[in-house]
Scaffold this motif. Structure first.
Motif, PDB file in Angstrom:
ATOM      1  N   ARG A 121     -12.251 -45.567  -4.986  1.00  0.00           N
ATOM      2  CA  ARG A 121     -13.783 -45.887  -5.258  1.00  0.00           C
ATOM      3  C   ARG A 121     -14.662 -44.763  -4.324  1.00  0.00           C
ATOM      4  O   ARG A 121     -14.306 -44.415  -3.777  1.00  0.00           O
ATOM      5  CB  ARG A 121     -13.654 -47.403  -4.964  1.00  0.00           C
ATOM      6  N   MET A 122     -15.887 -44.773  -5.357  1.00  0.00           N
ATOM      7  CA  MET A 122     -17.006 -43.770  -4.498  1.00  0.00           C
ATOM      8  C   MET A 122     -17.399 -44.305  -3.326  1.00  0.00           C
ATOM      9  O   MET A 122     -17.462 -45.779  -3.360  1.00  0.00           O
ATOM     10  CB  MET A 122     -17.834 -43.691  -5.906  1.00  0.00           C
ATOM     11  N   GLY A 123     -17.887 -43.609  -2.457  1.00  0.00           N
ATOM     12  CA  GLY A 123     -18.481 -43.892  -1.240  1.00  0.00           C
ATOM     13  C   GLY A 123     -17.451 -43.983  -0.258  1.00  0.00           C
ATOM     14  O   GLY A 123     -16.310 -43.507  -0.345  1.00  0.00           O
ATOM     15  N   LYS A 124     -17.934 -44.755   1.035  1.00  0.00           N
ATOM     16  CA  LYS A 124     -17.197 -45.049   2.177  1.00  0.00           C
ATOM     17  C   LYS A 124     -16.810 -43.678   2.791  1.00  0.00           C
ATOM     18  O   LYS A 124     -15.483 -43.617   3.045  1.00  0.00           O
ATOM     19  CB  LYS A 124     -15.790 -46.068   1.895  1.00  0.00           C
ATOM     20  N   GLY A 125     -17.526 -42.404   2.846  1.00  0.00           N
ATOM     21  CA  GLY A 125     -17.157 -41.260   3.781  1.00  0.00           C
ATOM     22  C   GLY A 125     -16.629 -40.427   2.807  1.00  0.00           C
ATOM     23  O   GLY A 125     -16.222 -40.397   1.504  1.00  0.00           O
ATOM     24  N   LYS A 126     -16.320 -39.144   3.665  1.00  0.00           N
ATOM     25  CA  LYS A 126     -15.882 -37.818   3.017  1.00  0.00           C
ATOM     26  C   LYS A 126     -14.214 -37.983   2.658  1.00  0.00           C
ATOM     27  O   LYS A 126     -13.935 -37.285   1.919  1.00  0.00           O
ATOM     28  CB  LYS A 126     -16.259 -36.903   3.754  1.00  0.00           C
ATOM     29  N   GLY A 127     -13.678 -38.585   3.652  1.00  0.00           N
ATOM     30  CA  GLY A 127     -12.099 -38.359   3.480  1.00  0.00           C
ATOM     31  C   GLY A 127     -11.565 -37.751   4.547  1.00  0.00           C
ATOM     32  O   GLY A 127     -12.241 -37.216   5.636  1.00  0.00           O
ATOM     33  N   GLY A 128     -10.194 -37.990   5.012  1.00  0.00           N
ATOM     34  CA  GLY A 128      -9.634 -37.230   6.100  1.00  0.00           C
ATOM     35  C   GLY A 128      -9.416 -35.992   6.303  1.00  0.00           C
ATOM     36  O   GLY A 128      -9.479 -35.410   4.976  1.00  0.00           O
ATOM     37  N   PHE A 129      -9.194 -35.265   7.234  1.00  0.00           N
ATOM     38  CA  PHE A 129      -9.130 -33.965   7.369  1.00  0.00           C
ATOM     39  C   PHE A 129      -7.747 -33.694   6.937  1.00  0.00           C
ATOM     40  O   PHE A 129      -6.643 -34.350   7.009  1.00  0.00           O
ATOM     41  CB  PHE A 129      -9.144 -33.500   8.721  1.00  0.00           C
ATOM     42  N   GLU A 130      -7.708 -32.441   5.891  1.00  0.00           N
ATOM     43  CA  GLU A 130      -6.338 -32.073   5.108  1.00  0.00           C
ATOM     44  C   GLU A 130      -6.059 -30.783   5.678  1.00  0.00           C
ATOM     45  O   GLU A 130      -4.781 -30.423   6.021  1.00  0.00           O
ATOM     46  CB  GLU A 130      -6.450 -32.203   3.825  1.00  0.00           C
ATOM     47  N   PHE A 131      -6.728 -29.498   5.412  1.00  0.00           N
ATOM     48  CA  PHE A 131      -6.329 -28.361   5.971  1.00  0.00           C
ATOM     49  C   PHE A 131      -7.707 -27.532   6.167  1.00  0.00           C
ATOM     50  O   PHE A 131      -8.787 -27.997   5.729  1.00  0.00           O
ATOM     51  CB  PHE A 131      -5.691 -27.669   4.801  1.00  0.00           C
ATOM     52  N   TRP A 132      -7.368 -26.145   6.518  1.00  0.00           N
ATOM     53  CA  TRP A 132      -8.357 -25.494   6.907  1.00  0.00           C
ATOM     54  C   TRP A 132      -8.598 -24.499   5.854  1.00  0.00           C
ATOM     55  O   TRP A 132      -7.466 -23.854   4.989  1.00  0.00           O
ATOM     56  CB  TRP A 132      -8.163 -24.698   8.175  1.00  0.00           C
ATOM     57  N   ALA A 133      -9.731 -23.905   5.299  1.00  0.00           N
ATOM     58  CA  ALA A 133      -9.832 -22.811   4.390  1.00  0.00           C
ATOM     59  C   ALA A 133     -11.149 -22.001   4.599  1.00  0.00           C
ATOM     60  O   ALA A 133     -11.757 -22.136   5.500  1.00  0.00           O
ATOM     61  CB  ALA A 133     -10.211 -23.871   3.219  1.00  0.00           C
ATOM     62  N   CYS A 134     -10.998 -21.096   3.770  1.00  0.00           N
ATOM     63  CA  CYS A 134     -12.187 -19.978   3.866  1.00  0.00           C
ATOM     64  C   CYS A 134     -12.678 -19.431   2.385  1.00  0.00           C
ATOM     65  O   CYS A 134     -11.712 -19.390   1.528  1.00  0.00           O
ATOM     66  CB  CYS A 134     -12.329 -19.056   4.778  1.00  0.00           C
ATOM     67  N   TRP A 135     -13.834 -19.232   2.065  1.00  0.00           N
ATOM     68  CA  TRP A 135     -14.428 -18.664   0.578  1.00  0.00           C
ATOM     69  C   TRP A 135     -14.476 -17.184   0.702  1.00  0.00           C
ATOM     70  O   TRP A 135     -14.799 -16.549   1.867  1.00  0.00           O
ATOM     71  CB  TRP A 135     -15.809 -19.040   0.511  1.00  0.00           C
ATOM     72  N   VAL A 136     -13.701 -16.624   0.056  1.00  0.00           N
ATOM     73  CA  VAL A 136     -13.689 -14.980   0.031  1.00  0.00           C
ATOM     74  C   VAL A 136     -13.989 -14.573  -1.465  1.00  0.00           C
ATOM     75  O   VAL A 136     -13.793 -14.898  -2.578  1.00  0.00           O
ATOM     76  CB  VAL A 136     -11.910 -14.582   0.108  1.00  0.00           C
ATOM     77  N   PRO A 137     -15.056 -13.708  -1.371  1.00  0.00           N
ATOM     78  CA  PRO A 137     -15.605 -13.335  -2.727  1.00  0.00           C
ATOM     79  C   PRO A 137     -14.773 -12.037  -3.092  1.00  0.00           C
ATOM     80  O   PRO A 137     -14.180 -11.561  -2.302  1.00  0.00           O
ATOM     81  CB  PRO A 137     -17.096 -12.926  -2.278  1.00  0.00           C
ATOM     82  N   THR A 138     -15.337 -11.592  -4.214  1.00  0.00           N
ATOM     83  CA  THR A 138     -14.719 -10.456  -4.940  1.00  0.00           C
ATOM     84  C   THR A 138     -14.977  -9.090  -3.998  1.00  0.00           C
ATOM     85  O   THR A 138     -16.172  -8.921  -3.830  1.00  0.00           O
ATOM     86  CB  THR A 138     -15.085 -10.167  -6.388  1.00  0.00           C
ATOM     87  N   GLY A 139     -13.855  -8.268  -3.691  1.00  0.00           N
ATOM     88  CA  GLY A 139     -14.236  -7.081  -3.170  1.00  0.00           C
ATOM     89  C   GLY A 139     -13.825  -7.185  -1.668  1.00  0.00           C
ATOM     90  O   GLY A 139     -13.984  -6.160  -1.027  1.00  0.00           O
ATOM     91  N   ARG A 140     -13.717  -8.389  -1.274  1.00  0.00           N
ATOM     92  CA  ARG A 140     -13.613  -8.361   0.348  1.00  0.00           C
ATOM     93  C   ARG A 140     -12.114  -7.979   0.806  1.00  0.00           C
ATOM     94  O   ARG A 140     -11.259  -8.552   0.035  1.00  0.00           O
ATOM     95  CB  ARG A 140     -13.593  -9.932   0.715  1.00  0.00           C
ATOM     96  N   VAL A 141     -11.932  -7.435   1.849  1.00  0.00           N
ATOM     97  CA  VAL A 141     -10.727  -6.775   2.224  1.00  0.00           C
ATOM     98  C   VAL A 141     -10.137  -8.044   2.828  1.00  0.00           C
ATOM     99  O   VAL A 141     -10.706  -8.641   3.843  1.00  0.00           O
ATOM    100  CB  VAL A 141     -10.751  -5.655   3.137  1.00  0.00           C
ATOM    101  N   LEU A 142      -8.567  -8.491   2.843  1.00  0.00           N
ATOM    102  CA  LEU A 142      -8.039  -9.415   3.251  1.00  0.00           C
ATOM    103  C   LEU A 142      -6.986  -9.084   4.307  1.00  0.00           C
ATOM    104  O   LEU A 142      -7.210  -9.377   5.590  1.00  0.00           O
ATOM    105  CB  LEU A 142      -7.220 -10.150   2.211  1.00  0.00           C
ATOM    106  N   PHE A 143      -6.232  -7.864   4.196  1.00  0.00           N
ATOM    107  CA  PHE A 143      -5.267  -7.364   5.158  1.00  0.00           C
ATOM    108  C   PHE A 143      -5.445  -6.136   5.359  1.00  0.00           C
ATOM    109  O   PHE A 143      -5.835  -5.193   4.252  1.00  0.00           O
ATOM    110  CB  PHE A 143      -3.845  -7.905   5.034  1.00  0.00           C
ATOM    111  N   GLU A 144      -5.121  -5.526   6.400  1.00  0.00           N
ATOM    112  CA  GLU A 144      -4.814  -4.044   6.543  1.00  0.00           C
ATOM    113  C   GLU A 144      -3.682  -3.606   7.326  1.00  0.00           C
ATOM    114  O   GLU A 144      -3.359  -4.521   8.190  1.00  0.00           O
ATOM    115  CB  GLU A 144      -6.037  -3.466   7.580  1.00  0.00           C
ATOM    116  N   LEU A 145      -3.251  -2.453   6.794  1.00  0.00           N
ATOM    117  CA  LEU A 145      -1.969  -2.079   7.623  1.00  0.00           C
ATOM    118  C   LEU A 145      -2.326  -0.658   8.472  1.00  0.00           C
ATOM    119  O   LEU A 145      -2.877   0.193   7.880  1.00  0.00           O
ATOM    120  CB  LEU A 145      -0.744  -1.894   6.313  1.00  0.00           C
ATOM    121  N   GLU A 146      -2.006  -0.768   9.699  1.00  0.00           N
ATOM    122  CA  GLU A 146      -2.301   0.320  10.349  1.00  0.00           C
ATOM    123  C   GLU A 146      -1.020   0.971  11.025  1.00  0.00           C
ATOM    124  O   GLU A 146      -0.086   0.403  11.107  1.00  0.00           O
ATOM    125  CB  GLU A 146      -2.908  -0.260  11.691  1.00  0.00           C
TER     126      GLU A 146
END
Length: 218
Positions: A121-146
């Motif tokens: 049902r609606m209400g009564k809080g946001k919910g429990g913690f589940e995982f970590w995340a991040c917003w990544v836009p178009t064109g952003r570099v994710l990984f680099e190989l040195e």
């Protein structure tokens, strides 16, 4: 003569109590192998939205540490810590054969995501913690190989290492080098091109009976 109970120190008569309050719930824990921030000020936050470079910024779209990189080409998405961790582990396992090669991650999941149960049902809080995340836009570099010092990794070998991470990510990516230019959304800028002029703030886009026209703001 006083009883033996009264002769004990007063501190021993008190029950042992924990320094941590028992009424505080344990929201999340961070292990050494987890990809998560060490501490956060607010354990629950808003969902957030995809950052859009409205001012024409190309920060984070080119290489900074390595010789090859993996950049977002499709639509920007919300990347979870598990997706980034699995992709990084696959590339590190393949690059282990090259002595001195390093994998750099350019994004970090610092947004806590809470999930509620189905048919709740609606209400009564946001919910429990589940995982970590991040917003990544178009064109952003994710990984680099040195490459190792004094020895550049072959292009085909580097492509084979970075391709291992592509099927583990939720959007399409592209492999770039130091010669690749910056990227502004879906527009790839070439080195030496003049800067893009953004519209001035005194003009706005309005719709009238004749169609879509730029008219000065009143």
């Amino acid at each position: 003569m006083l009883p033996s109970v009264l002769t004990r120190p007063f501190s021993r008569l008190l029950p042992l109590r924990s320094t941590t309050p028992s009424f505080l719930p344990q929201i999340f824990t961070r292990l050494r192998s987890n990809l998560a921030p060490r501490r956060v000020k607010w354990p629950r936050r808003h969902r957030g939205q995809l950052p859009i470079p409205t001012g024409g910024s190309v920060k984070g779209t080119t290489l900074a540490f390595g010789d090859y990189g993996l950049r977002v080409k499709g639509m920007g998405k919300r990347f979870t810590a598990k997706q980034l961790q699995v992709a990084e582990a696959a590339m590190k396992h393949k690059a282990k054969a090259i002595k001195g090669a390093k994998i750099h991650m350019r994004v970090f999941p610092n947004l806590p995501v809470g999930v509620k149960g189905n048919e709740t049902r609606m209400g009564k809080g946001k919910g429990g913690f589940e995982f970590w995340a991040c917003w990544v836009p178009t064109g952003r570099v994710l990984f680099e190989l040195e490459s190792p010092k004094g020895a550049l990794i072959d292009k085909e070998i580097a492509r084979g290492i970075l391709k291992l991470a592509q099927p583990k990510l939720p959007t399409t990516t592209e492999i770039i080098t130091k010669d690749s230019g910056p990227r502004l959304g879906n527009l790839e800028l070439k080195p030496g091109d003049p800067p893009i002029k953004m519209p001035s703030p005194e003009f706005t886009c309005t719709r009238n009976t004749e169609g879509l026209m730029n008219q000065p703001r009143v």
